[in-house]
Design an enzyme around this catalytic site. Structure first.
Site, PDB file in Angstrom:
ATOM      1  CB  ILE A   1      20.315  12.072  -3.074  1.00 34.92           C
ATOM      2  CG1 ILE A   1      20.495  12.062  -4.599  1.00 34.92           C
ATOM      3  CG2 ILE A   1      21.588  12.578  -2.423  1.00 34.92           C
ATOM      4  CD1 ILE A   1      19.208  12.103  -5.350  1.00 34.92           C
TER       5      ILE A   1
ATOM      6  CB  SER B   1      25.684   9.754   7.731  1.00 35.98           C
ATOM      7  OG  SER B   1      25.756   8.651   8.607  1.00 35.98           O
ATOM      8  NE  ARG B   2      25.207  16.947   9.977  1.00 33.16           N
ATOM      9  CZ  ARG B   2      24.598  18.124   9.850  1.00 33.16           C
ATOM     10  NH1 ARG B   2      24.982  19.150  10.588  1.00 33.16           N
ATOM     11  NH2 ARG B   2      23.627  18.292   8.985  1.00 33.16           N
TER      12      ARG B   2
ATOM     13  CE  LYS C   1      19.913  19.017  -7.653  1.00 37.23           C
ATOM     14  NZ  LYS C   1      18.825  19.896  -7.369  1.00 37.23           N
TER      15      LYS C   1
ATOM     16  CG  ASP D   1      16.728  21.813  -4.366  1.00 39.29           C
ATOM     17  OD1 ASP D   1      17.930  21.584  -4.126  1.00 39.29           O
ATOM     18  OD2 ASP D   1      15.871  20.908  -4.401  1.00 39.29           O
TER      19      ASP D   1
END
Lengths: 309, 309
Positions: free
Chosen positions: B14, B36-37, B89, B167
């Site tokens: 996203i 980001s991991r 969200k 979701d």
């Protein structure tokens, strides 16, 4: 000062056992009428809120003690008539309805009091004072009882919207949120649903809080025929141990009993109601209900054996 | 005006598809870093929010696009550093966490923007204008799609806290609450849980609203391989029919297309973020998340066949 003419809407066991004597014991209130579907409450009794409001134009206040499902619609009628309202716990079936009542009461200039009776137990205020400004090392909520003993014949507690073990558990949440020096968040948990039920019969939950460094947990269980207890045990970072027993009625500090204060659960609740009305304030506390909703949002689900009460 | 140095925390699909182009297209923002991991976002990339904040003391803002679980802790760090925050969200895992972030942002004087991207679709603002002050006769939400197509390999949507069909369904709720002239309350419903899942794969819900006289419903279903649709159909008491299609991107009024307005979903969202920062305001909207929580509070539960995605 003229007493506030007050109706009890939803006359049942809790109204009879607690609200009637608390109103009778407080000169600021006068029991003016009751509503019950069976028409069996103190006279004059009506079978609907509409009939009550039509018959008694001079009411000042109402306590709504129906099950949570119909409360919102009844409260809306009462607010439109300018009544000050006390809502038994939990205030409504949903969080959305409570927020809307808050808005309506504010617009109408009436008092809305969403009560959590367990918060008015003798040990709760003292525990809150002792914990103010403290860091919490651990908290353990144990809320164990036998649904067959306390809710015989009330299978509706396992229907959708019936709250299940959160019906007593929400009292624990109301006490915990009243005494902790910061909010509680549900982190994870497991909810145990009987195969024939829409609500859980037990829940094991883990919380976090900005005020806490160690584990915070709740064990809610409606399957305990032995060893009933309603305990919240807290260790502070300073090494003190607080133990609230009997749902908040008794407090031990490092093992020593702290003398209970206050005038009793429901008398204290009506004293607060009078105070709020005098100050033209509302007290809308959704925190305990939000903790139930948050438990459902993040909880794992396990199925356990069917139950009939 | 110097652009706001903005980091994306939780760089994934996203972020790549929507946040990066929206930031690039708005001169008020400058993409300063990502987290980001896997360390695979736009440079400079960090693998934790802590590292990002330590390395870049001159950040102004951040968009948090991680899954909802870790958002609260990350947001807390960012608010403590005075950053303005945009949350994808749903804003947090629980309602309690959102309320606490609201309080923290207010105390710190930073902007907190809990976004619902579907509200920024082309047809939504026009629908809200058309419905302002109207009474609603009926509303039907149909949110049908194939979880296998849209979430392949993402079995976590059925884990505890994974939201399941809510979701996508929360997008419908976010649009409905944006266009209706009064709040929505969940009245009752049925939630369909796969035997191996902690979240529902489908939900049939009935609502009420102070603005509505007739039935309000939502059908959320992740099992539709044919006939995908994301539709909200509303009839007003005056006899007009509004149909929002494609999740709010298109609007039909009495069958005729209303030209879409606006600059697109995510560009509009970042324009609003800039506006909020300029006005030193927050926009914390928990309504869609509260509708999910309320659905869980009052919903019946049915078990359906197991699912693997």
């Amino acid at each position: 000062m003229k007493p506030l003419r007050t109706a009890i809407i939803g006359f049942g066991k809790i109204a009879e056992d607690q609200h009637v004597p608390a109103i009778a014991g407080n000169p600021r209130f006068e029991l003016a009428a009751s509503v019950s579907r069976q028409g069996n409450g103190p006279a004059p009794n009506f079978t609907s809120a509409e009939d009550l409001l039509a018959a008694l134009p001079d009411l000042d206040a109402a306590a709504i003690t129906t099950p949570p499902g119909p409360r919102y619609e009844i409260a809306k009628l009462c607010i439109a008539r300018g009544l000050h309202l006390l809502l038994e716990k939990p205030p409504c079936a949903t969080l959305g309805e409570v927020e809307e009542l808050r808005r309506l009461a504010e617009a109408a200039g009436t008092t809305l009091f969403t009560t959590w009776h367990a918060q008015h137990n003798g040990g709760v205020a003292a525990a809150a004072r002792l914990l103010a400004g403290q860091r919490i090392a651990t908290m353990k909520i144990i809320w164990h009882e036998d649904v067959h003993k306390w809710h015989p014949g009330q299978q509706w507690v396992f229907d959708a919207g019936g709250f299940g073990v959160f019906d007593p558990g929400i009292n624990a949440f109301s006490v915990a949120t009243a005494i902790l020096p910061a909010p509680l968040f549900v982190r994870e948990g497991t909810l145990f649903y009987p195969a024939n039920a829409h609500t859980p019969i037990a829940a094991e939950l883990a919380f976090t809080s900005p005020a806490a460094d160690g584990p915070l947990s709740a064990s809610l269980d409606w399957r305990k025929t032995d060893g009933e207890e309603w305990t919240i045990e807290i260790e502070t970072a300073d090494g003190a141990t607080l133990k609230l027993l009997d749902g908040g009625a008794r407090l031990l500090l490092n093992g020593d009993e702290v003398a209970a204060s206050g005038i009793g659960e429901y008398p204290d609740l009506y004293a607060r109601f009078a105070q709020l009305i005098d100050c033209r304030e509302s007290l809308v506390d959704v925190e305990p209900l939000r903790l139930v909703a948050d438990s459902l949002l993040v909880g794992k689900r396990e199925t356990v054996e069917a139950v009939t009460v």
